[in-house]
Structure formats: C-alpha cells, structure tokens
Design an enzyme around this catalytic site. Structure first.
Site, PDB file in Angstrom:
ATOM      1  N   ASP A 134      11.030  23.095  36.474  1.00  0.00           N
ATOM      2  CA  ASP A 134       9.725  22.504  36.785  1.00  0.00           C
ATOM      3  C   ASP A 134      10.017  21.125  37.378  1.00  0.00           C
ATOM      4  O   ASP A 134      10.249  20.166  36.646  1.00  0.00           O
ATOM      5  CB  ASP A 134       8.892  22.385  35.505  1.00  0.00           C
ATOM      6  CG  ASP A 134       7.559  21.705  35.750  1.00  0.00           C
ATOM      7  OD1 ASP A 134       7.012  21.850  36.858  1.00  0.00           O
ATOM      8  OD2 ASP A 134       7.058  21.019  34.836  1.00  0.00           O
TER       9      ASP A 134
ATOM     10  N   GLU B  46       9.417  26.281  40.473  1.00  0.00           N
ATOM     11  CA  GLU B  46       7.999  26.201  40.841  1.00  0.00           C
ATOM     12  C   GLU B  46       7.870  25.764  42.286  1.00  0.00           C
ATOM     13  O   GLU B  46       8.473  24.788  42.710  1.00  0.00           O
ATOM     14  CB  GLU B  46       7.263  25.209  39.925  1.00  0.00           C
ATOM     15  CG  GLU B  46       6.394  25.906  38.927  1.00  0.00           C
ATOM     16  CD  GLU B  46       5.335  24.995  38.311  1.00  0.00           C
ATOM     17  OE1 GLU B  46       4.754  24.173  39.035  1.00  0.00           O
ATOM     18  OE2 GLU B  46       5.113  25.110  37.106  1.00  0.00           O
TER      19      GLU B  46
ATOM     20  N   ASP C  84       7.007  20.025  30.134  1.00  0.00           N
ATOM     21  CA  ASP C  84       7.814  20.316  31.324  1.00  0.00           C
ATOM     22  C   ASP C  84       8.935  21.312  31.019  1.00  0.00           C
ATOM     23  O   ASP C  84       9.320  22.113  31.881  1.00  0.00           O
ATOM     24  CB  ASP C  84       8.418  19.024  31.890  1.00  0.00           C
ATOM     25  CG  ASP C  84       7.365  17.941  31.998  1.00  0.00           C
ATOM     26  OD1 ASP C  84       7.038  17.366  30.933  1.00  0.00           O
ATOM     27  OD2 ASP C  84       6.879  17.685  33.098  1.00  0.00           O
TER      28      ASP C  84
END
Lengths: 162, 162
Positions: B7, B72, B145
């Site tokens: 992430d 991501e 996260d």
C-alpha cells in the site's frame, strides 16, 4: 558549480547540465555541458522504464558530476493520468540524487517560465529561445524535454545568483 | 507461492507478505508471513523518505523472498497532492521490485474491495475484518496501511486462483 536540470517523465525524461564560472550570472556566462533524454519505446512496461531511468540517472551523474539538481515541480490541474506517471519518474529521479547526496531544488513550470522570460505565460518557443541565448548556443537543443531540463538548470542559477 | 502486497505512500508505506499452500484458495488457506509499515517522521524531506523506502523495500524482499508483488493502483479523483506523493513512492517501490525481477500486478482500490468483500464500496472496517478472516488471525493487523497491503496480497491470490 555544475547544475543538473531534470524534466521528469516515464516515457521521456529530459536532462541538461550547465556549468557556471565564478559568480557571473549574466546571460551567456553559463556553459552547456551535456543534455539529452532518457527515453523508452511506446508501451514499454512501467517497471522497465523506471529501471532505465534509475540506471541512466546514475550514469549521467557519474559522468557529469553535478553539484546540485534542479527539477521541475509537479503542478497540474488537467491531466491527472500524465501527472501520476510523471510523479512515478520523479520519485526515482529524486531517489538517485539522494543516493549521490546531491541537494535538490524544485521549481514549478511557472517559476521557470517567469525566471527565464520575465513572465509566467511564455510559450514553448520563447522559452527555448531563452535557453539558447543564456547558453550562447547556435541552435535550440532538441528534443523539447532536453531544452526544458536546461531551462530548469538555468532557473536555479538565476534564482540563486551564484 | 509468496505474495508481497504493498500500500504505497511517501510518509507511510504498508507491506504484507502472505504464503499460499498448493492451489487451495479457500479462506484461511493463506498464511500471514510478515506485515508492517515503512514510515518516516512528519516533515522528513521527500528525498530521505524515498531513500528509506528504497532501502527498506530491498530488506523486506531479501528477508521474505516473495514470488510476486501486488500493489495498489493509483486511482484518484479528489486529492491530487496526496496522489502525487503516493505516485512518487510507487515509482520507487516498482523500481525495487523490478531490480529483483519480481512480476508486478496492480489492482485499483475498488477491485481490492470487491474481491475481498464482494462489493466495491465496503468500508475500512469490513475490509480489515476480511483480512483477519482470510488469514486466520486473532486480531486485525495494525496500522491500517499494513492491513491494506495484506488486502492487496490476498486480492492477487483470489483473482488468480492459484
């Protein structure tokens, strides 16, 4: 004092190195040392492009031994997709400069235009002509990305009046 | 098969490693190997942050030896400034994965939500609970996260049905 200017991008990343002699910042006092682009063919995967930028940036720095780096700051309102890809390239460029312990200065496109030509809405042609004059060159450096990178380097020299 | 989920972010970058045994992708078949964040104090200069991400990513990959990376994908409509800084971190993360010759797969936040929970507008809490269930954990991994990075890794395992 050598300044490495960068116009970041993933597909094509411009670079330009100038040298200043003493504290003279009058036009023509800066000398062009090197300029060009790091480019990859269309549809090259992002990871390959970033690796190419990483390796090429190390080569350019080792070859030209700049003292500082001047890089275009991202400032965009229109094309977000282009902005993302420029930022990905910028991340890698800034990383390499840090690995060489080079101080990094950032200027927005408007700051560069204003410093080079006197006003923030100068067009590409006027900018390139100012790059040519500043560096006492016979021709405008090609492609545009190399000229833009030299403009970033010149801007840093003018903003800081070495 | 080990999957490293990422992430990305410059201030805080989440990572999570999962392992799949054989071709079993039923819930609970994936094992959590490692998770955490690469983080720097507020106001750390961007160049230092990117160098920290670069070095830490190499350590995480050397330690966990993943086979693939799931990251991501940037997809934003609102906060452009945040988007730029995430893209700068993404550039460095993708570079490091390429340096280790790891295949990189990208998923948008919506794809991750939909794959994890069945619908694209799941909230953070629902997502985290699905991460916990998928990996048979007693508690939800912290901070957010790290959980988001594990969600990216799990998404790749479910999308590809190993």
């Amino acid at each position: 004092m050598r300044i490495l200017g960068i116009d970041p991008g993933t597909g094509i990343c411009g670079f330009g190195v100038i040298e200043l002699k003493g504290s003279d910042t009058l036009r023509g006092a800066a000398k062009m040392i090197d300029n060009g682009v790091i480019s990859t063919p269309p549809n090259t995967p992002l990871a390959e492009r970033l690796e190419d930028i990483y390796n090429s940036m190390h080569e350019i720095i080792n070859l030209n031994k700049p003292d500082v780096v001047s890089i275009e700051k991202l400032f965009f309102t229109k094309n977000i997709t282009t902005g993302i890809s420029v930022a990905e390239a910028r991340g890698v460029v800034i990383l390499v400069c840090k690995q060489h312990n080079l101080p990094i200065f950032e200027y927005t496109p408007n700051e560069i235009k204003k410093t080079m030509t006197g006003y923030g809405s100068a067009d590409k042609k006027q900018m390139q002509e100012m790059v040519r004059l500043h560096l006492n060159l016979k021709e405008i450096p090609k492609p545009d990305d190399a000229a833009d990178a030299l403009a970033a380097a010149i801007t840093h020299s003018l903003m800081n009046r070495f």
